[in-house]
Design a protein around this motif. Sequence first.
Motif, short mmCIF file in Angstrom:
data_model
loop_
_atom_site.label_atom_id
_atom_site.label_comp_id
_atom_site.label_asym_id
_atom_site.label_seq_id
_atom_site.Cartn_x
_atom_site.Cartn_y
_atom_site.Cartn_z
N ALA A 48 30.43 45.93 -3.18
CA ALA A 48 31.53 45.71 -4.26
C ALA A 48 31.44 46.86 -5.25
CB ALA A 48 31.21 44.31 -4.75
N ASN A 49 30.08 47.13 -5.49
CA ASN A 49 30.09 48.18 -6.80
C ASN A 49 28.65 48.69 -6.71
OD1 ASN A 49 30.50 49.72 -8.96
ND2 ASN A 49 31.73 48.10 -9.70
N GLU A 50 28.03 49.33 -7.42
CA GLU A 50 26.73 49.92 -7.58
C GLU A 50 25.98 50.26 -6.31
OE1 GLU A 50 24.39 47.97 -11.01
OE2 GLU A 50 25.99 46.26 -10.62
N ALA A 51 26.86 51.39 -5.71
CA ALA A 51 26.21 51.90 -4.73
C ALA A 51 24.62 52.08 -4.39
CB ALA A 51 26.94 53.10 -4.20
N GLY A 59 17.58 49.58 2.15
CA GLY A 59 16.43 50.37 2.45
C GLY A 59 16.52 51.15 3.52
N ASP A 60 15.49 51.38 4.33
CA ASP A 60 15.49 52.35 5.45
C ASP A 60 15.86 51.59 6.86
OD1 ASP A 60 12.84 51.00 5.80
OD2 ASP A 60 11.80 52.61 5.80
N GLY A 61 16.07 50.41 6.64
CA GLY A 61 16.40 49.59 7.99
C GLY A 61 17.69 49.99 8.61
N VAL A 79 29.15 53.44 3.14
CA VAL A 79 29.42 54.12 4.42
C VAL A 79 28.97 55.55 4.61
CG1 VAL A 79 31.41 54.71 5.86
CG2 VAL A 79 31.25 52.25 4.79
N ALA A 80 29.35 56.44 3.71
CA ALA A 80 28.76 57.73 4.08
C ALA A 80 27.31 57.99 3.85
CB ALA A 80 29.35 58.57 2.57
N SER A 81 26.53 57.09 3.29
CA SER A 81 25.19 57.24 3.34
C SER A 81 24.36 56.83 4.55
CB SER A 81 24.55 56.57 2.04
OG SER A 81 25.04 57.00 0.83
#
Length: 217
Positions: free
Chosen positions: A52-55, A63-65, A87-89
Amino acid sequence: MSYTGDVVADGPADVRELTGLIVSKLSVGPMDNNAYLLRCTSTGEQVLIDAANEAPRLLALVGDGGLAAVVTTHRHMDHWVALEEVVASTGARSLVHAADADGLPIASEPLADGDRIRVGNRELEVIHIVGHTPGSVALLYRDDVDGTHLFTGDSLFPGGVGNTDRDPVRFGSLINDVEQKLFDRLPDETWFYPGHGRDSTLGAERPALPEWRARGW
């Protein structure tokens, strides 16, 4: 502490540990949207409902999962502001009902009523609920041990169905779908998680259905 589903903007996630699925509920601003991270307890695979917001806060929750997919419950902007960045990250798939796909900022895989979304060795059933938007969806998780859990986006809240701008055609579609596809099909103990605010159960809301229909919103 036991899960309540009560979260506030800038506050921590509330975490519900089911046998097969861990549900983390986070409120993000500025409209106090709920985002839900689901993690399979067996495989660790994760799916996010509504970036929704605050990526940065959502990515910290992931996390790293890793993240397998982001499901957007409907096309309204307050439910996908962080979608592109998440999605990009993470490389996650973006999923949305076909009728709302044009409203998203990135190309997304289309969903249809009855589709199944895997979360590790668990799955969510896509339920198409027409009215709040043409492509709104609820996501149903059912398990013999964990019970019945429903992520309703903005189609169902404690106290009523989602906003239809007092359009009688949209309201009629929404209340009919909510009654027939959710209340008529699922048991009272079904816990539902809406797109904003507190959770509830179908049993707690069921007695008010005639009132909702009569008032027209």
